[in-house]
Design a protein around this motif. Sequence first.
Motif, PDB file in Angstrom:
ATOM      1  N   ASP A 199       0.825  -1.205   0.000  1.00 50.24           N
ATOM      2  CA  ASP A 199       0.000   0.000   0.000  1.00 50.24           C
ATOM      3  C   ASP A 199       0.861   1.257   0.000  1.00 50.24           C
ATOM      4  OD1 ASP A 199      -2.594  -0.505  -0.264  1.00 50.24           O
ATOM      5  OD2 ASP A 199      -3.186   0.228   1.736  1.00 50.24           O
ATOM      6  N   ALA A 200       1.898   1.226   0.847  1.00 51.23           N
ATOM      7  CA  ALA A 200       2.796   2.379   0.926  1.00 51.23           C
ATOM      8  C   ALA A 200       3.445   2.612  -0.428  1.00 51.23           C
ATOM      9  CB  ALA A 200       3.872   2.129   1.988  1.00 51.23           C
ATOM     10  N   ARG A 211       2.200   1.824  -3.337  1.00 52.98           N
ATOM     11  CA  ARG A 211       1.218   2.337  -4.298  1.00 52.98           C
ATOM     12  C   ARG A 211       0.921   3.816  -4.096  1.00 52.98           C
ATOM     13  NH1 ARG A 211      -1.290  -2.761  -4.183  1.00 52.98           N
ATOM     14  NH2 ARG A 211      -2.491  -2.240  -2.341  1.00 52.98           N
ATOM     15  N   THR A 212       1.042   4.285  -2.855  1.00 54.93           N
ATOM     16  CA  THR A 212       0.678   5.674  -2.581  1.00 54.93           C
ATOM     17  C   THR A 212       1.886   6.606  -2.568  1.00 54.93           C
ATOM     18  OG1 THR A 212       0.748   5.106  -0.246  1.00 54.93           O
ATOM     19  CG2 THR A 212      -1.438   5.164  -1.275  1.00 54.93           C
ATOM     20  N   ASP A 213       3.086   6.042  -2.595  1.00 54.77           N
ATOM     21  CA  ASP A 213       4.294   6.868  -2.573  1.00 54.77           C
ATOM     22  C   ASP A 213       4.818   6.956  -4.009  1.00 54.77           C
ATOM     23  OD1 ASP A 213       6.376   8.354  -1.677  1.00 54.77           O
ATOM     24  OD2 ASP A 213       7.598   6.637  -1.090  1.00 54.77           O
ATOM     25  N   LEU A 214       4.222   7.856  -4.790  1.00 56.44           N
ATOM     26  CA  LEU A 214       4.503   7.857  -6.224  1.00 56.44           C
ATOM     27  C   LEU A 214       5.818   8.564  -6.560  1.00 56.44           C
ATOM     28  CD1 LEU A 214       0.907   8.728  -7.460  1.00 56.44           C
ATOM     29  CD2 LEU A 214       1.954   6.477  -7.230  1.00 56.44           C
TER      30      LEU A 214
END
Length: 340
Positions: free
Chosen positions: A6-7, A9-12
């Motif tokens: 998740d991290a 996926r959200t840390d672009l």
Amino acid sequence: MDHAADAHRTDLMTITRFVLNEQSKYPESRGDFTILLSHIVLGCKFVCSAVNKAGLAKLIGLAGETNVQGEEQKKLDVLSNEVFIKALVSSGRTCILVSEEDEEATFVEPSKRGKYCVVFDPLDGSSNIDCGVSIGTIFGIYMIKDGGEPALEDVLQPGKNMIAAGYCMYGSSCTFVLSAGRGVNGFTLDPSLGEFILTHPDIKIPKKGKIYSVNEGNAKNWDGPTAKYVEKCKFPKDGSSVKSLRYIGSMVADVHRTLLYGGIFLYPADKKSPNGKLRVLYEVFPMSYLMEQAGGQAFTGKQRALDLVPEKIHERSPIFLGSYDDVEEIKALYAAEEQK
Ligand code: AFP
């Protein structure tokens, strides 16, 4: 719940963030390269959007014709060239531009000049536009040689002097591949964000591949080593497996596949075109630079491609590039021919 995924996926990691991170490793850097690159990226986003609309545009008027608003439709390659020239000049970081579309180099006016020279093909593979096959933009960047007046010699430098090179492929997704001399990284455009996101970190080409890529329609005019190499791909006598043939006819797409899957891309010399077809500055050099940075090789039939010193801005050269071992084989065939 997978928090780590998740991290991730959200840390672009956008391309700008990536280049700024790289820049921070050089305290003396003033951010000029980051600014230049952001203008190249903008040009690519514009072309990507125009390419995506190309099929649709046919409904409202063909290139070269007048659309319903009474405006003339520009051909996509002409339009792309204009976009890149304007984006590069307005970056304030360039001094000489060489484009496949323009016979002469563009010298940027003194008030807008910077230290970089950009060589590029704004829309390579343009004969593939009308059937929706992948096409791309290719670019290479040199630094002006000394602080003096920019001169043509600043772009007539061997490819090994490039400080960065890359391409953007307009295909089923829009992919930007870049090297600034510390490996190769690939970014994919997220259309909902309008941002290129790091999707292919530190690309390494397989040491040996199972694919060869060449226009076999030219076979009757090939020289001995090229003919022998392709024969061996199809009818190996040393117990190795046959190779598959893949050829799109769009260098960006053929090289992109070669980079990811391994294998070899060939545009050799032939009796009709003793220097091959592809242009040294904005096709051969950038792709050779990327191949070497990814652990592969690029060879002209005579020498390492990046050692070539071009004499003219639109010069051509034969090229063999791809997996290290595959290029090694073609080099051995040319070396054997020379011994004869
Ligand atoms: P176009 O821009 O005329 O389509 O040429 C594309 C290209 O420069 C390069 O992208 C291809 O690898 C190569 O030419 C294909 O050439 P052939 O059509 O002779 O195979």
